[in-house]
Design an enzyme around this catalytic site. Structure first.
Site, PDB file in Angstrom:
ATOM      1  N   LYS A  35      56.361  81.887  60.937  1.00 15.49           N
ATOM      2  CA  LYS A  35      57.524  81.050  61.262  1.00 15.49           C
ATOM      3  C   LYS A  35      58.456  80.827  60.069  1.00 15.49           C
ATOM      4  CE  LYS A  35      55.951  80.570  65.402  1.00 15.49           C
ATOM      5  NZ  LYS A  35      55.388  79.344  65.892  1.00 15.49           N
ATOM      6  N   THR A  85      55.122  70.135  71.345  1.00 20.08           N
ATOM      7  CA  THR A  85      54.882  71.063  72.460  1.00 20.08           C
ATOM      8  C   THR A  85      54.666  72.469  71.901  1.00 20.08           C
ATOM      9  OG1 THR A  85      56.212  69.753  73.992  1.00 20.08           O
ATOM     10  CG2 THR A  85      55.996  72.088  74.497  1.00 20.08           C
ATOM     11  N   GLY A  86      53.783  73.231  72.559  1.00 22.25           N
ATOM     12  CA  GLY A  86      53.627  74.634  72.184  1.00 22.25           C
ATOM     13  C   GLY A  86      52.196  75.011  71.876  1.00 22.25           C
ATOM     14  N   SER A  87      52.023  76.281  71.506  1.00 22.88           N
ATOM     15  CA  SER A  87      50.674  76.818  71.304  1.00 22.88           C
ATOM     16  C   SER A  87      50.031  76.295  70.015  1.00 22.88           C
ATOM     17  CB  SER A  87      50.730  78.349  71.278  1.00 22.88           C
ATOM     18  OG  SER A  87      51.607  78.796  70.262  1.00 22.88           O
ATOM     19  N   THR A  88      50.833  75.961  69.007  1.00 20.53           N
ATOM     20  CA  THR A  88      50.258  75.392  67.781  1.00 20.53           C
ATOM     21  C   THR A  88      49.790  73.968  68.053  1.00 20.53           C
ATOM     22  OG1 THR A  88      51.914  76.703  66.595  1.00 20.53           O
ATOM     23  CG2 THR A  88      50.628  75.139  65.293  1.00 20.53           C
ATOM     24  N   GLY A 133      55.293  71.824  66.371  1.00 21.48           N
ATOM     25  CA  GLY A 133      55.453  73.178  65.857  1.00 21.48           C
ATOM     26  C   GLY A 133      56.922  73.511  65.654  1.00 21.48           C
ATOM     27  N   GLU A 171      61.694  66.616  71.956  1.00 21.37           N
ATOM     28  CA  GLU A 171      61.071  66.777  70.631  1.00 21.37           C
ATOM     29  C   GLU A 171      61.930  66.144  69.541  1.00 21.37           C
ATOM     30  OE1 GLU A 171      58.594  70.918  71.367  1.00 21.37           O
ATOM     31  OE2 GLU A 171      60.669  71.041  70.693  1.00 21.37           O
ATOM     32  N   LYS A 220      63.852  74.852  66.842  1.00 18.45           N
ATOM     33  CA  LYS A 220      62.835  74.503  67.815  1.00 18.45           C
ATOM     34  C   LYS A 220      63.389  74.718  69.227  1.00 18.45           C
ATOM     35  CE  LYS A 220      60.340  70.932  67.461  1.00 18.45           C
ATOM     36  NZ  LYS A 220      59.273  71.789  68.008  1.00 18.45           N
ATOM     37  N   GLY A 221      62.499  74.673  70.193  1.00 18.56           N
ATOM     38  CA  GLY A 221      62.950  74.786  71.583  1.00 18.56           C
ATOM     39  C   GLY A 221      62.545  76.082  72.250  1.00 18.56           C
TER      40      GLY A 221
HETATM   41  C1  5RP Z   1      58.833  73.951  72.018  1.00 21.22           C
HETATM   42  C2  5RP Z   1      58.882  74.128  70.549  1.00 21.22           C
HETATM   43  C3  5RP Z   1      57.663  74.660  69.873  1.00 21.22           C
HETATM   44  O1  5RP Z   1      57.253  73.752  68.910  1.00 21.22           O
HETATM   45  C4  5RP Z   1      58.001  75.974  69.244  1.00 21.22           C
HETATM   46  O2  5RP Z   1      58.503  76.836  70.263  1.00 21.22           O
HETATM   47  C5  5RP Z   1      56.775  76.608  68.580  1.00 21.22           C
HETATM   48  O3  5RP Z   1      55.846  76.944  69.570  1.00 21.22           O
HETATM   49  P1  5RP Z   1      54.480  77.661  69.208  1.00 21.22           P
HETATM   50  O4  5RP Z   1      53.648  76.691  68.471  1.00 21.22           O
HETATM   51  O5  5RP Z   1      53.920  78.015  70.583  1.00 21.22           O
HETATM   52  O6  5RP Z   1      54.822  78.888  68.413  1.00 21.22           O
HETATM   53  O7  5RP Z   1      59.855  73.875  69.889  1.00 21.22           O
HETATM   54  O8  5RP Z   1      60.059  73.535  72.536  1.00 21.22           O
END
Ligand code: 5RP
Length: 216
Positions: free
Chosen positions: A120, A28-31, A81, A102, A93-94
């Protein structure tokens, strides 16, 4: 090169790991959004499960068929991600509140691959640590977990309340053990190196991959 370009690079690289016939967990997330785009372009004949309704929705919108995770007892690969990554393999994460699902998906996967932009990587884990808490007895649980604050977001798809632990994390394994053993904590966002098979990071135009011992 900007962060979005780095996310795209690692998403593209990780999509190459998906082969026909695999059972694959999508984070989940933008990556991961870039990963989904790259998978949709390659269109492998794989079976996908999602770690959040948001990912399931985004994947389906791109033509990726997402199945329920209730019928499968293991996955070949999971890609996700992270908010913080330590070189030893500890993750936080989270950020999107999806860490319970996840972690279940990462643990079910023979190979768990983490993808991230260069921002990161950290030397030391810093608060906040995302939590999912049972709503039953929430005030008592929050008192035990002080300093922890509920996040102003919807409950998880499993009904848990999303919160953040704001205390210092001196030794990640100690904090992880303490959080896991506190009644009312459904799951926390500290992922141990044992879960992680590979970390793919983009720094500028360079993509580097580090393999760890983790993964089931
Ligand atoms: C969601 C997550 C995401 O993987 C984490 O927050 C990274 O997100 P992004 O890729 O948007 O930076 O753990 O629960």
């Amino acid at each position: 090169m900007n962060v979005e370009a780095e996310k795209r690079l690692v998403g593209d690289r990780a999509a190459e790991l998906v082969d026909d016939g695999m059972r694959v967990g999508l984070g989940t997330g933008s990556t991961v959004a870039y990963l989904l785009e790259a998978i949709a372009r390659r269109h492998p004949k794989a079976l996908f499960v999602a770690t959040s309704p948001a990912t399931a929705y985004a994947a389906r919108a791109l033509g990726i068929r997402v199945e329920s995770f209730d019928e499968l007892d293991e996955l070949d690969l999971a890609i996700d991600g992270a908010d913080q990554i330590v070189a030893t393999g500890w993750l936080v994460k989270g950020g999107g509140g999806a860490h319970t699902r996840e972690k279940i998906v990462a643990h079910a996967a023979h190979r768990f691959v983490v993808i991230a932009d260069s921002t990161k990587m950290v030397d030391q884990i810093r608060p906040p640590i995302p939590l999912e808490l049972s709503s039953f007895g929430i005030r008592a649980t929050l008192r035990h977990l002080h300093p922890t604050a509920l996040r102003d977001v919807a409950p998880s798809p499993d009904g848990g309340l999303i919160a953040d632990y704001h205390g210092e994390v001196v030794v990640a394994s100690d904090t992880a053990r303490w959080l896991s053993s506190t009644p009312g904590v459904v799951e926390h966002g500290l992922f141990s190196p044992e879960l992680v098979s590979e970390i793919i990071i983009a720094t500028g135009r360079t993509v580097s991959s580090t393999r760890l011992e983790g993964g089931s």
